[in-house]
Design a protein around this motif. Structure first.
Motif, short mmCIF file in Angstrom:
data_model
loop_
_atom_site.label_atom_id
_atom_site.label_comp_id
_atom_site.label_asym_id
_atom_site.label_seq_id
_atom_site.Cartn_x
_atom_site.Cartn_y
_atom_site.Cartn_z
N VAL A 279 7.57 -9.57 -1.44
CA VAL A 279 6.58 -10.67 -1.54
C VAL A 279 5.32 -10.22 -2.29
CG1 VAL A 279 7.43 -11.74 0.57
CG2 VAL A 279 5.53 -10.11 0.71
N LYS A 280 5.37 -8.99 -2.83
CA LYS A 280 4.31 -8.48 -3.70
C LYS A 280 2.96 -8.30 -3.00
CE LYS A 280 6.23 -9.95 -8.14
NZ LYS A 280 7.59 -9.83 -7.65
N GLU A 281 2.99 -7.77 -1.78
CA GLU A 281 1.74 -7.37 -1.15
C GLU A 281 1.16 -6.20 -1.95
OE1 GLU A 281 1.97 -6.59 3.00
OE2 GLU A 281 2.97 -8.49 3.47
N PRO A 282 -0.09 -6.29 -2.41
CA PRO A 282 -0.65 -5.30 -3.34
C PRO A 282 -0.54 -3.85 -2.87
CG PRO A 282 -2.10 -7.19 -3.15
CD PRO A 282 -1.05 -7.37 -2.11
N ASN A 283 -0.85 -3.58 -1.60
CA ASN A 283 -0.81 -2.20 -1.10
C ASN A 283 0.60 -1.64 -1.14
OD1 ASN A 283 -3.54 -2.25 -0.62
ND2 ASN A 283 -3.36 -2.66 1.58
N ALA A 284 1.57 -2.46 -0.74
CA ALA A 284 2.96 -2.01 -0.72
C ALA A 284 3.48 -1.79 -2.13
CB ALA A 284 3.83 -3.02 0.02
N VAL A 285 3.16 -2.71 -3.04
CA VAL A 285 3.62 -2.59 -4.42
C VAL A 285 3.04 -1.33 -5.07
CG1 VAL A 285 3.50 -3.62 -6.72
CG2 VAL A 285 4.03 -5.05 -4.73
N ALA A 286 1.74 -1.10 -4.85
CA ALA A 286 1.09 0.08 -5.45
C ALA A 286 1.71 1.37 -4.91
CB ALA A 286 -0.41 0.04 -5.16
N ALA A 287 1.98 1.41 -3.60
CA ALA A 287 2.57 2.61 -3.01
C ALA A 287 3.97 2.86 -3.55
CB ALA A 287 2.61 2.47 -1.49
N MET A 288 4.76 1.80 -3.68
CA MET A 288 6.12 1.96 -4.18
C MET A 288 6.12 2.33 -5.66
SD MET A 288 9.15 2.11 -3.13
CE MET A 288 10.10 3.04 -4.33
N GLU A 289 5.18 1.78 -6.42
CA GLU A 289 5.06 2.15 -7.83
C GLU A 289 4.78 3.65 -7.97
OE1 GLU A 289 4.59 0.19 -10.98
OE2 GLU A 289 5.87 -1.24 -9.96
N ARG A 290 3.86 4.13 -7.15
CA ARG A 290 3.49 5.55 -7.21
C ARG A 290 4.68 6.44 -6.88
NH1 ARG A 290 -1.24 8.35 -3.46
NH2 ARG A 290 -0.59 10.52 -3.79
N VAL A 291 5.38 6.13 -5.80
CA VAL A 291 6.54 6.94 -5.40
C VAL A 291 7.67 6.77 -6.40
CG1 VAL A 291 8.31 7.23 -3.63
CG2 VAL A 291 5.92 6.93 -2.96
N GLY A 292 7.83 5.55 -6.95
CA GLY A 292 8.86 5.33 -7.96
C GLY A 292 8.69 6.23 -9.16
N TRP A 293 7.44 6.35 -9.64
CA TRP A 293 7.17 7.24 -10.77
C TRP A 293 7.42 8.70 -10.40
CZ3 TRP A 293 7.25 5.66 -15.43
CH2 TRP A 293 6.74 4.42 -15.80
N ASP A 294 7.06 9.06 -9.16
CA ASP A 294 7.25 10.43 -8.71
C ASP A 294 8.73 10.81 -8.71
OD1 ASP A 294 6.84 12.93 -7.66
OD2 ASP A 294 6.35 12.26 -5.64
N ILE A 295 9.56 9.95 -8.14
CA ILE A 295 10.99 10.24 -8.10
C ILE A 295 11.58 10.22 -9.51
CG2 ILE A 295 13.24 9.41 -7.27
CD1 ILE A 295 11.79 8.31 -4.81
N ALA A 296 11.20 9.22 -10.30
CA ALA A 296 11.74 9.10 -11.66
C ALA A 296 11.41 10.32 -12.51
CB ALA A 296 11.21 7.83 -12.32
N SER A 297 10.21 10.88 -12.33
CA SER A 297 9.84 12.05 -13.13
C SER A 297 10.73 13.24 -12.79
CB SER A 297 8.37 12.39 -12.90
OG SER A 297 8.14 12.79 -11.57
N ARG A 298 11.11 13.40 -11.52
CA ARG A 298 12.02 14.47 -11.14
C ARG A 298 13.41 14.25 -11.73
NH1 ARG A 298 9.60 16.66 -5.94
NH2 ARG A 298 7.64 15.53 -5.81
N LEU A 299 13.85 13.00 -11.71
CA LEU A 299 15.17 12.69 -12.25
C LEU A 299 15.18 12.83 -13.78
CD1 LEU A 299 16.16 9.60 -10.07
CD2 LEU A 299 16.70 12.02 -9.71
#
Length: 375
Positions: A279-299
């Motif tokens: 539902v695009k709650e800003p805090n949740a989206v920002a947190a997931m974006e940050r972790v998404g980039w973190d995991i993607a950079s390792r991959l």
């Protein structure tokens, strides 16, 4: 030897084509049509192959060819995926489809008790299918940890606290049927390569993102995201010298730990956090974006190091996994080396929650299709 070679070659071609006529099989395998017909008749009698209707003629007129496909008259293998929270089991056909399946809650136990739980679940499925353990071509067990698949030994499993357990031996003594044991992410890679989105690829990396993590001796713990991966090189799973290939040991902080909900409170569980992302709650989206980039950079490091044709992303939470997938896609598309040598495909798994179950029985099915080594 020639008869066996022809049989395995024809069976493997049927698996690849899905549905195919006898005439096309003769062309594809360069085996004489009478031989193809004789082999098909024998395999129909053995319930390995079945006729599935008429095909199309090249001209649209004349006699239509009879098409054959792998038989689904009865399952041939039983697969298990066991982790620290659940057991999944499925009876599988030759083409990797699951005919009957079951899922139950599970908590870490000693090896013998775990195998007994698997036996009881498998016994119920076989009873429902009116089959016995002896009717199976084999059984497969997938689980987290360092696994020596050649010897069937679990060298170490963190969730179960198992060390140097000969799981294959325990299983085969319990149900008297040939059994394969493999790491769950390696099983996922085999399933994707043989039956999933990577079936045309010679090399791929399968990544499983576990956002719901359970550690032995603790309550439900979601402080980190666990990453498991399986590697396929030249169409074969790569285990490494010590069976640890694909292990990603560096921890990634869980996005739930980085965000508060609209009331300023921590999210109660991963499901509620995932809903907040939807539902695009800003805090949740920002947190997931940050972790998404973190995991993607390792991959991304793994992509450039291994140079695979494909990376397959799977997860216990599809929405959160899709964020990581999109970030990795973006990295691959903008990476300078990828633009020069070729763009690795980044896709999501489509096998569903039984994917690792199918992967667990892939070695059994491969033995039925494998061609003999000559020389």
């Amino acid at each position: 030897m020639v008869r066996l070679f022809n049989r395995r070659l024809i069976l493997e071609r049927i698996r690849r084509e899905g549905e195919v006529s006898r005439a096309d099989l003769a062309k594809l395998t360069d085996i004489r049509p009478p031989t193809v017909s004789a082999v098909i008749k024998q395999m129909i009698d053995e319930d390995l192959v079945e006729e599935v209707g008429d095909g199309k003629t090249l001209t649209g007129t004349g006699r239509k060819p009879r098409m054959v496909a792998l038989s689904r008259k009865r399952p041939r293998a039983l697969g298990f995926e066991v982790n620290a929270a659940s057991i999944r089991a499925g009876l599988c056909h030759l083409d990797g489809t699951v005919s009957l399946w079951a899922k139950s809650n599970h908590s870490p136990k000693d090896p013998e008790s775990t195998v007994q739980s698997l036996f009881e679940i498998g016994d119920r499925l076989l009873g429902e299918a009116k089959l016995a353990w002896s009717d199976l071509e084999g059984v497969g067990v997938a689980l987290p940890g360092l696994v020596d698949s050649r010897q069937g030994i679990v060298r170490w499993s963190r969730p179960f606290d198992w060390h140097m357990v000969n799981l294959r031996d325990i299983c085969q003594k319990r149900w008297k049927t040939s059994t394969d044991v493999a790491n769950n992410a390696v099983s996922g890679s085999m399933a994707e390569h043989t039956f999933g989105v990577g079936r045309e690829m010679r090399s791929l990396v399968y990544v499983y993102l576990r956002f719901d993590v359970f550690e032995r001796g603790e309550e439900q713990s979601e402080g980190v995201v666990r990453l498991g991966s399986g590697i396929i090189i030249n169409s074969k799973p790569y285990h490494g010298e010590f069976g640890a290939a694909g292990e990603i040991t560096s921890l990634v902080q869980h996005p739930r730990m980085l965000a508060l909900n609209d009331q300023g409170m921590p999210y109660a569980d991963t499901a509620s956090f995932e809903e907040a992302v939807v539902v695009k709650e800003p805090n949740a989206v920002a947190a997931m974006e940050r972790v998404g980039w973190d995991i993607a950079s390792r991959l991304m490091d793994a992509v450039n190091f291994l140079d695979p044709a494909m990376v397959v992303i799977d997860s216990d939470h599809a929405v959160l996994g899709s964020v990581v997938l999109s970030k990795l896609q973006e990295m691959v598309e903008t990476d300078g080396l990828r633009r020069v040598v070729g763009t690795t495909k980044v896709v999501g798994s489509r096998l569903g929650e039984m994917g690792m179950v199918v992967g667990a029985v892939t070695p059994t099915l491969d033995r039925l299709f494998g061609t003999p080594h000559l020389g």
